[in-house]
Design an enzyme around this catalytic site. Structure first.
Site, PDB file in Angstrom:
ATOM      1  N   LYS A 127       0.758  -0.920  -0.072  1.00 33.59           N
ATOM      2  CA  LYS A 127      -0.194  -0.035   0.416  1.00 33.59           C
ATOM      3  C   LYS A 127       0.832   0.936   0.323  1.00 33.59           C
ATOM      4  O   LYS A 127       1.601   1.357   0.589  1.00 33.59           O
ATOM      5  CB  LYS A 127      -1.167  -0.315   1.136  1.00 33.59           C
ATOM      6  N   ASP A 167      -7.090   3.913  -4.146  1.00 33.13           N
ATOM      7  CA  ASP A 167      -7.904   4.132  -3.455  1.00 33.13           C
ATOM      8  C   ASP A 167      -8.492   5.453  -2.966  1.00 33.13           C
ATOM      9  O   ASP A 167      -8.370   6.656  -4.259  1.00 33.13           O
ATOM     10  CB  ASP A 167      -7.250   3.910  -2.088  1.00 33.13           C
TER      11      ASP A 167
HETATM   12  P1  NDP Z   1     -13.456   7.355  -3.105  1.00 33.67           P
HETATM   13  O1  NDP Z   1     -11.552   8.493  -2.472  1.00 33.67           O
HETATM   14  O2  NDP Z   1     -13.471   7.861  -4.301  1.00 33.67           O
HETATM   15  O3  NDP Z   1     -13.767   7.534  -2.042  1.00 33.67           O
HETATM   16  C1  NDP Z   1     -14.154   7.803  -0.456  1.00 33.67           C
HETATM   17  C2  NDP Z   1     -15.589   8.338   0.033  1.00 33.67           C
HETATM   18  O4  NDP Z   1     -15.773   8.257   1.848  1.00 33.67           O
HETATM   19  C3  NDP Z   1     -15.738   9.789  -0.048  1.00 33.67           C
HETATM   20  O5  NDP Z   1     -17.319  10.200   0.218  1.00 33.67           O
HETATM   21  C4  NDP Z   1     -14.952  10.473   1.399  1.00 33.67           C
HETATM   22  O6  NDP Z   1     -15.680  11.777   1.177  1.00 33.67           O
HETATM   23  C5  NDP Z   1     -15.572   9.166   1.994  1.00 33.67           C
HETATM   24  N1  NDP Z   1     -14.354  10.252   3.057  1.00 33.67           N
HETATM   25  C6  NDP Z   1     -12.956  10.121   3.186  1.00 33.67           C
HETATM   26  N2  NDP Z   1     -12.340   9.625   4.510  1.00 33.67           N
HETATM   27  C7  NDP Z   1     -13.727  10.069   5.271  1.00 33.67           C
HETATM   28  C8  NDP Z   1     -13.111  10.816   6.493  1.00 33.67           C
HETATM   29  N3  NDP Z   1     -12.464  10.148   6.927  1.00 33.67           N
HETATM   30  N4  NDP Z   1     -14.070  10.929   7.306  1.00 33.67           N
HETATM   31  C9  NDP Z   1     -15.622  10.474   6.773  1.00 33.67           C
HETATM   32  N5  NDP Z   1     -15.675  10.153   5.267  1.00 33.67           N
HETATM   33  C10 NDP Z   1     -14.375   9.905   4.109  1.00 33.67           C
HETATM   34  O7  NDP Z   1     -12.425   6.159  -2.248  1.00 33.67           O
HETATM   35  P2  NDP Z   1     -12.967   4.714  -2.092  1.00 33.67           P
HETATM   36  O8  NDP Z   1     -14.347   4.871  -2.565  1.00 33.67           O
HETATM   37  O9  NDP Z   1     -12.197   4.531  -3.865  1.00 33.67           O
HETATM   38  O10 NDP Z   1     -12.489   4.322  -0.926  1.00 33.67           O
HETATM   39  C11 NDP Z   1     -13.419   4.182   0.135  1.00 33.67           C
HETATM   40  C12 NDP Z   1     -13.048   2.834   0.942  1.00 33.67           C
HETATM   41  O11 NDP Z   1     -13.268   1.626  -0.392  1.00 33.67           O
HETATM   42  C13 NDP Z   1     -11.242   3.469   1.281  1.00 33.67           C
HETATM   43  O12 NDP Z   1     -11.757   2.646   2.967  1.00 33.67           O
HETATM   44  C14 NDP Z   1     -10.665   2.553   0.328  1.00 33.67           C
HETATM   45  O13 NDP Z   1      -9.853   1.460   1.199  1.00 33.67           O
HETATM   46  C15 NDP Z   1     -11.514   1.139   0.545  1.00 33.67           C
HETATM   47  N6  NDP Z   1     -11.157   0.687  -0.521  1.00 33.67           N
HETATM   48  C16 NDP Z   1     -11.237   1.045  -2.054  1.00 33.67           C
HETATM   49  C17 NDP Z   1     -10.927   0.259  -3.348  1.00 33.67           C
HETATM   50  C18 NDP Z   1     -10.753   0.359  -4.399  1.00 33.67           C
HETATM   51  O14 NDP Z   1     -10.893  -0.235  -4.909  1.00 33.67           O
HETATM   52  N7  NDP Z   1     -11.131   1.961  -5.201  1.00 33.67           N
HETATM   53  C19 NDP Z   1     -10.752  -1.230  -2.911  1.00 33.67           C
HETATM   54  C20 NDP Z   1     -11.216  -1.700  -1.413  1.00 33.67           C
HETATM   55  C21 NDP Z   1     -11.319  -0.940  -0.359  1.00 33.67           C
HETATM   56  P3  NDP Z   1     -15.483  13.131   1.005  1.00 33.67           P
HETATM   57  O15 NDP Z   1     -15.286  13.095  -0.467  1.00 33.67           O
HETATM   58  O16 NDP Z   1     -15.836  13.994   1.904  1.00 33.67           O
HETATM   59  O17 NDP Z   1     -13.499  13.365   1.483  1.00 33.67           O
HETATM   60  O1  2IT Z   2      -7.893  -1.476  -1.066  1.00 30.05           O
HETATM   61  C1  2IT Z   2      -7.681  -1.878  -1.918  1.00 30.05           C
HETATM   62  O2  2IT Z   2      -7.867  -3.503  -1.402  1.00 30.05           O
HETATM   63  C2  2IT Z   2      -7.754  -1.756  -3.238  1.00 30.05           C
HETATM   64  N1  2IT Z   2      -7.511   0.005  -2.929  1.00 30.05           N
HETATM   65  C3  2IT Z   2      -7.412  -1.647  -4.427  1.00 30.05           C
HETATM   66  C4  2IT Z   2      -6.619  -2.182  -4.307  1.00 30.05           C
HETATM   67  C5  2IT Z   2      -5.861  -2.278  -5.654  1.00 30.05           C
HETATM   68  O3  2IT Z   2      -4.058  -3.224  -5.976  1.00 30.05           O
HETATM   69  O4  2IT Z   2      -6.636  -2.726  -6.498  1.00 30.05           O
END
Ligand code: NDP
Ligand code: 2IT
Length: 447
Positions: A127, A167
């Protein structure tokens, strides 16, 4: 080193990695699940797997200088944690968010080891990211930041070494800028990043994969109780990549998502979030980085400033925003309101005591490393398409994603079933993910 009790080992880890709170939280959960498995396997003890698995193979911290549109010079911290390569090249996302620090990235990289193992694909755990805040930055500022970040990161990654992805704060635009810089520096067009645009090597379904996969996992969990998604009410937090596509799949499978949130508050849409409204959220969040409160204004629904959606009545809760966004009070409220399924689209969104309560009450609780593994799974499928230079159809990738989520569910059932039939998905995911990595570490000697 021999540890007489689990607490003895955790004390050692706590002393070694003081102040890395989220990392210690993730380690404690995994170690609690795998402790008996380790103690009953003389090989795991002989090769001291526990001591080795909690220390990253290496971690980089670097300076990321960049110039804003007004010619001011800024500096951010860049990181990459290469945690474990026993089963494949390091693989895991990059997070750009002001809260990023070493402890948070180490927790994410640690979780990624077991998540990637559960997919059955060949990917180690990694990461990275930066404390850079993309909010309010122009496209050119984002580009210059990404180029500077990649100028250093490029020295440490490669399609067979370490393959980052997105992420929080890192989506298709940032992956594009970083890929362009990597190519310029190395003069190589390789699958060094996943989450690329499909026009230049990305996989169909990768943007959708985490959210879709989480809902497929929920469907599998529901089947164990002869239930389905049809007619279920779901609360969802976040409004970014994972939340948007989780909502999309919930609707498609007959459920009714009613909430979305961001770091400012949440919206409650009693009538149900529709595909048209999700398309608006995609434009709002992914293109304009605006506030979710605009949804409430546009569709005339309730907005709760500074609050999280867990007080809303639901059958299913999908935390899809960030770590520790669902605490014990939220958990109690959800249970009081009749919620009986919680699946983590985000990484470690539930606090330790919230998870313990869900398990104690025997609800269907899908931990992140199982429930959100669809994203990295399709990243693995993207790597495979890059190696063969042969793209797969949307239908093919979606069916592989479903198959992988089903396989992960089966693994959780295998390792997490308790007497009486309750499936402890936390233990199942941790033990199921761990054994493959531990066995591979033993095969490869003391390294
Ligand atoms: P994005 O950046 O697309 O969206 C993040 C969302 O979470 C936004 O709505 C943001 O709000 C909110 N957020 C972020 N930080 C905070 C906080 N401190 N408090 C409240 N809300 C918060 O990210 P993703 O959708 O990609 O990721 C969301 C989660 O999913 C994370 O935990 C990530 O690690 C996990 N994840 C992502 C994957 C991926 O492929 N993208 C895969 C597996 C897990 P705001 O717009 O106000 O910042
Ligand atoms: O938390 C996660 O699994 C991710 N942000 C996606 C990682 C990846 O390599 O696709």
């Amino acid at each position: 080193m021999k540890y007489t009790t689990k607490q003895d080992f955790l004390n050692h880890v706590n002393n070694t990695f003081k102040f890395e709170d989220e990392f210690l939280q993730a380690v404690e959960e995994v170690v609690s699940s795998i402790w008996d498995t380790v103690q009953s396997n003389p090989e795991y003890l002989k090769y001291n797997i526990l001591d080795r698995i909690v220390v990253p193979e290496r971690a980089f911290i670097f300076r990321v200088p960049w110039i804003d549109d007004n010619n001011n010079v800024h500096v951010n911290l860049g990181y990459r944690i290469q945690f474990n390569s026993a089963i494949g090249p390091y693989k895991g996302g990059l997070r750009f968010h002001p809260s990023v620090n070493l402890g948070i990235l180490k927790f994410l990289a640690f979780e990624q080891i077991f998540k990637n193992s559960l997919t059955g694909l060949s990917m180690g755990g990694g990461k990275g990211g930066s404390n850079f805040d993309p909010k309010g930055k122009t496209d050119t500022e984002i580009m210059r930041f990404c180029q500077s970040f990649m100028s250093e990161l490029s020295k440490h990654i490669g399609s067979d070494t370490d393959v980052p992805a997105g992420d929080i704060g890192v989506g298709g635009r940032e992956i594009g800028f970083m890929f362009g810089q990597y190519k310029r520096l190395k003069n190589e067009f390789t699958g060094v990043l996943t989450g690329k645009n499909t026009k230049w090597g990305g996989s169909l379904i990768r943007p959708e994969a985490t959210g879709y996969g989480t809902v497929y996992f929920v469907d599998e969990m529901l089947k164990t109780r002869n239930e389905s998604l049809k007619g279920k009410i779901a609360t969802v937090s976040g409004s970014g990549n994972v939340a948007q596509f989780a909502c999309e799949k919930l609707i498609e499978m007959g459920a009714k998502p009613v909430t979305l949130s961001d770091s400012s508050g949440f919206i409650y849409d009693r009538d149900g979030i529709t595909q048209e409204k999700i398309d608006f959220v995609k434009e709002l969040k992914s293109k304009r980085s605006a506030r979710i409160s605009e949804y409430a204004e546009k569709y005339n629904v309730e907005y709760f400033e500074g609050k999280r959606p867990w007080s809303i009545e639901c059958d299913i809760a999908l935390p899809c925003a960030t770590q520790n966004e669902l605490d014990i009070k939220d958990a109690k409220k959800l249970l009081d309101n009749g919620c009986f399924v919680v699946a983590e689209g985000a990484n470690m969104p539930s606090t330790k005591d919230a998870v313990e309560l869900f398990i104690d009450k025997k609800i269907l609780f899908g931990p992140g490393k199982a429930a959100n593994a669809g994203g990295v799974a399709v990243s693995g499928i993207e790597m495979s398409q890059n190696s063969t230079r042969m793209p797969l159809s949307r239908e093919k990738v979606d069916s592989l994603l479903k198959e992988i989520m089903r396989h992960i569910h089966t693994t959780c059932v295998k390792y997490g079933s308790e007497k009486g039939g309750f499936i402890n998905y936390v233990d199942g995911a941790n033990i199921g993910g761990f054994v493959r990595v531990a066995d591979s570490m033993i095969d490869q000697g003391i390294v």
